[in-house]
Design a protein around this motif. Structure first.
Motif, PDB file in Angstrom:
ATOM      1  N   SER A   1       0.839  -1.198   0.000  1.00 48.62           N
ATOM      2  CA  SER A   1       0.000   0.000   0.000  1.00 48.62           C
ATOM      3  C   SER A   1       0.877   1.253   0.000  1.00 48.62           C
ATOM      4  N   THR A   2       0.429   2.268  -0.694  1.00 48.22           N
ATOM      5  CA  THR A   2       1.143   3.542  -0.693  1.00 48.22           C
ATOM      6  C   THR A   2       0.795   4.376   0.530  1.00 48.22           C
ATOM      7  N   LEU A   3      -0.217   3.962   1.273  1.00 47.48           N
ATOM      8  CA  LEU A   3      -0.715   4.741   2.402  1.00 47.48           C
ATOM      9  C   LEU A   3       0.367   5.053   3.427  1.00 47.48           C
ATOM     10  N   LYS A   4       1.162   4.055   3.812  1.00 43.52           N
ATOM     11  CA  LYS A   4       2.157   4.285   4.864  1.00 43.52           C
ATOM     12  C   LYS A   4       3.246   5.267   4.437  1.00 43.52           C
ATOM     13  N   HIS A   5       3.484   5.387   3.154  1.00 42.42           N
ATOM     14  CA  HIS A   5       4.505   6.318   2.670  1.00 42.42           C
ATOM     15  C   HIS A   5       3.932   7.708   2.403  1.00 42.42           C
ATOM     16  N   GLY A   6       2.672   7.780   2.011  1.00 37.06           N
ATOM     17  CA  GLY A   6       2.077   9.056   1.625  1.00 37.06           C
ATOM     18  C   GLY A   6       1.284   9.760   2.698  1.00 37.06           C
ATOM     19  N   ILE A   7       0.998   9.093   3.824  1.00 31.57           N
ATOM     20  CA  ILE A   7       0.130   9.682   4.845  1.00 31.57           C
ATOM     21  C   ILE A   7       0.717  10.960   5.445  1.00 31.57           C
ATOM     22  N   GLY A   8       2.000  11.002   5.648  1.00 33.72           N
ATOM     23  CA  GLY A   8       2.628  12.199   6.217  1.00 33.72           C
ATOM     24  C   GLY A   8       2.476  13.410   5.312  1.00 33.72           C
ATOM     25  N   PHE A   9       2.648  13.213   4.020  1.00 30.35           N
ATOM     26  CA  PHE A   9       2.507  14.309   3.063  1.00 30.35           C
ATOM     27  C   PHE A   9       1.048  14.751   2.955  1.00 30.35           C
ATOM     28  N   THR A  10       0.135  13.791   3.069  1.00 31.41           N
ATOM     29  CA  THR A  10      -1.292  14.093   3.028  1.00 31.41           C
ATOM     30  C   THR A  10      -1.695  14.907   4.253  1.00 31.41           C
ATOM     31  N   LEU A  11      -1.242  14.496   5.435  1.00 28.36           N
ATOM     32  CA  LEU A  11      -1.561  15.227   6.658  1.00 28.36           C
ATOM     33  C   LEU A  11      -0.932  16.622   6.664  1.00 28.36           C
TER      34      LEU A  11
END
Length: 117
Positions: free
Chosen positions: A53-63
């Motif tokens: 999943s890309t979620l764990k890598h992209g969550i910080g940038f999203t937040l």
């Protein structure tokens, strides 16, 4: 070229095998605004393995974008929506660009010594 994250411990053949199984290189976007100034940037490149999943890598940038991207007028909301859309849909796939860059780096000709008579 930006740093590539998440390839620690992988050999070139491991990466090629992962790519043939559906892995990809992606970047995430983020936006930070300070009233009248808005900065839109891309992350380093992340290697996303097949099925990962890309979620764990992209969550910080999203937040980061959710909390700090909206406040600039007029570009803050516009850039924030674009960054959020990109991140939520898995990031921007830059696999072909990375492969092209790697091929051009490997194909640079080595200078041949010139014979003097």
């Amino acid at each position: 070229m930006a740093n590539i994250k998440n390839i620690q411990g992988l050999s070139g053949s491991d990466i090629e095998r992962e790519l043939s199984n559906g892995a990809k290189f992606v970047v995430f976007q983020y936006c930070i605004s300070i009233v009248v100034m808005t900065f839109r940037r891309s992350s380093d490149i992340y290697f996303i393995r097949a099925g990962e999943s890309t979620l764990k890598h992209g969550i910080g940038f999203t937040l980061l974008t959710l909390f700090f991207g909206w406040w600039g007028i007029p570009w803050g909301p516009i850039y924030s929506i674009g960054a959020l859309f990109t991140n939520i849909t898995g990031g921007k796939d830059v696999t072909q660009e990375v492969l092209n860059s790697m091929q051009s780096a490997n194909s640079n000709p080595v200078s041949q010594p010139v014979a003097h008579s």
